[in-house]
Enzyme design. Structure first.
Site, PDB file in Angstrom:
ATOM      1  N   ASP A   1       0.823  -1.215   0.000  1.00  0.00           N
ATOM      2  CA  ASP A   1       0.000   0.000   0.000  1.00  0.00           C
ATOM      3  C   ASP A   1       0.858   1.267   0.000  1.00  0.00           C
ATOM      4  OD1 ASP A   1      -2.188  -1.738   0.214  1.00  0.00           O
ATOM      5  OD2 ASP A   1      -2.081  -1.713   2.385  1.00  0.00           O
TER       6      ASP A   1
ATOM      7  N   GLU B   1     -11.179   1.237  -4.133  1.00  0.00           N
ATOM      8  CA  GLU B   1     -10.563   1.599  -2.857  1.00  0.00           C
ATOM      9  C   GLU B   1      -9.216   2.279  -3.097  1.00  0.00           C
ATOM     10  OE1 GLU B   1     -10.220  -2.094  -0.804  1.00  0.00           O
ATOM     11  OE2 GLU B   1      -8.930  -2.996  -2.330  1.00  0.00           O
TER      12      GLU B   1
END
Length: 526
Positions: free
Chosen positions: A15, A185
């Protein structure tokens, strides 16, 4: 010209979020149940990266008690505005979305500013507009009704920087590019040439992962999606392609017209991933107001050539030894969840780190005495030297390779009348199997002068445990099958770690073990 090999950060660094301040780039990454949370890396050339701090380095910032390995801290974003650094993320095991700030990326970082239940969802990000207005963008289940698993929406809301609270102007802007999109997302908001852009991931973080982008002249929309979406994915290359699961990206420019993307991806070994989701780099150009990733290539490159001067990346195999002679633990060393000071002590004057034999074990979602490094290479060795001080039969100490509390490998020394017994156990789906055990050729009275030396060797999907006797490394067991420690078997969002371990296995009787050193060594790839 400089070249850098992908991934630019090997091992469990998922991430990625990136920003540039002056001539330096900064990244942050998810840490889930590990402490300290959210490492900050700094680079001047996108090739050489230095770990300069961990944002969440106090228990008060990051309550993780009882959380699973893939809970805790999700998808941080790092941004800078007018002398202040902002890191925003989600603690899914506590109070949700929050912001911390600092005047220096090396810290100290503030206590959390929680955004409350009104935000919900995960993957928050911040954007500072030309007039100084700060916008929050995030992901949450579709507010009009959650029709299927992964049915989510992305929305934008103004953040009051004086109160660190959101204003009541939330606007839903996107619900995903694909028909019946799942898991839109990881959104990030940018502005370029009069357009606002939203970059986000879609289709989950497995092999269908992808990167989408949309734009609008107004920050609250309406947004149009790029007709070339997804602008980056490897899902069409198949599950056997060397790099999979490409998605969750962030964009940055270098101030000289060059643009780049950091993105997570996986490198399975024969279909199994032990290293977790790693950080890769791609070059970005702009055509007709839309970003094009690795133009003419269309996928992540093994080597990225950059228009900078400097020293090339070092191809010498990595080897690092920790001797615990510094005032504080190195930034890259990790523990699980909170209360690190209760599980271990650093004795720099004696060059040891002391791990206590407390109740919690690696099989618990507790706070075991486990001091670890990320596994960063398919082939590597992890070695230690330690002196145990046993009080009860349940006391143990040694080394471990951990994917989760339910899937891990342990090489543990236990006390017995004649000396020390070494037991190698594989925990698979929460159930232990004893793979090997032997009496070590060392008596209790000799331990102070003859510390125990253990090594865990990982070669692809198999491991070996060795011990040292008379300066010679001898095998305890070889060809341990590690596939149960892979993401494909164990699930979750984390990669494997290798570390020092001690436990009282349900009892807290005052025992401890003094570890004199730990070494991580990359092995050549055949």
């Amino acid at each position: 010209m400089l070249s850098v090999k992908n991934p630019i950060m090997t091992g469990f660094f998922p991430d990625p979020s990136i920003c540039r301040v002056g001539n330096k780039f900064y990244t942050v990454h998810s840490t889930f149940a590990y402490f300290p949370g959210v490492p900050v890396f700094e680079s001047e050339d996108l090739v050489h990266w230095n770990l300069i701090s961990n944002v969440l380095d106090r228990d008060s910032q990051v309550p993780l008690s009882g959380c699973q390995h893939s809970q805790g801290i999700f998808a941080p974003t790092i941004r800078y505005h007018k002398g202040t650094w902002y890191m925003i993320t989600t603690n899914v095991s506590d109070q949700g979305n929050f912001i911390v700030t600092a005047k220096d990326p090396r810290g100290p970082w503030s206590e959390p500013y929680y955004l409350g239940e009104s935000t919900g969802g995960i993957d928050p990000s911040l954007f500072f507009d030309d007039d100084g207005t700060c916008y929050y963008i995030g992901q949450r289940p579709r507010s009009a009704g959650y029709r299927y698993n992964g049915d989510c929406e992305i929305w934008i809301q103004t953040l009051d920087l004086d109160t660190m609270q959101l204003k009541p102007d939330a606007t839903i802007v996107l619900t995903g590019f694909q028909r019946k999109a799942i898991w839109p997302e990881g959104p990030h908001l940018y502005k370029k040439d009069g357009y606002y852009y939203i970059l986000h991931a879609e289709s989950g973080t497995s092999i269908h992962h992808s990167v989408m982008i949309a734009r609008s002249k107004n920050v609250f929309g309406p947004y149009e999606y790029c007709p070339c979406n997804p602008i980056l994915t490897h899902r069409h290359l198949g599950a056997q392609y060397p790099v999979t699961c490409v998605g969750h990206a962030d964009l940055v420019d270098d101030g000289n017209g060059n643009w780049y993307m950091v993105v997570l991806a996986c490198r399975p070994n024969q279909g199994y991933t032990l290293l977790g989701r790693e950080t890769f780099l791609a070059k970005v150009t702009w055509e007709d107001g839309w970003p094009v990733v690795n133009a003419g290539v269309g996928h992540l490159e093994e080597v990225v050539t950059l228009p900078y001067e400097g020293q090339p990346s070092d191809d010498v195999p990595q080897c690092k030894t920790y001797t615990f002679d510094t005032p504080s633990l190195p930034l890259e060393l990790l523990t699980l969840r909170n209360h690190r000071d209760r599980e271990l002590e650093l004795h720099a004057e004696e060059h040891i780190v002391r791990l206590f034999h407390r109740c919690d074990s690696l099989k618990d979602c507790g706070e075991p005495a486990y001091l670890a490094l990320r596994q960063q290479h398919w082939n590597c060795e992890f070695e230690t030297s330690f002196i145990p001080h046993f009080c009860k039969e349940s006391d143990c100490a040694g080394i471990a390779m951990v994917q989760s509390n339910e899937n891990h490998l342990r090489a543990e020394c236990y006390p017995q009348d004649s000396g020390v017994k070494l037991v190698v156990s594989l925990c698979k789906d929460g159930k232990d199997s004893c793979l090997a055990q032997m009496d070590l050729p060392v008596a209790q009275v000799e331990l102070a002068a003859l510390p125990i030396k253990l090594k865990l060797r990982v070669e692809g999907l198999v491991a070996s445990v060795l011990y040292q006797s008379n300066s010679e490394w001898k095998p305890v067991i070889s060809d341990i099958d590690l596939r149960s420690l892979s993401t494909e078997h164990a699930g979750g969002f984390v990669g494997c770690t290798l570390g020092l371990y001690a436990s009282g296995n349900g009892e807290d009787a005052g025992g401890y073990s003094d570890f004199e050193r730990m070494t991580y060594r990359e092995l050549p790839t055949n």
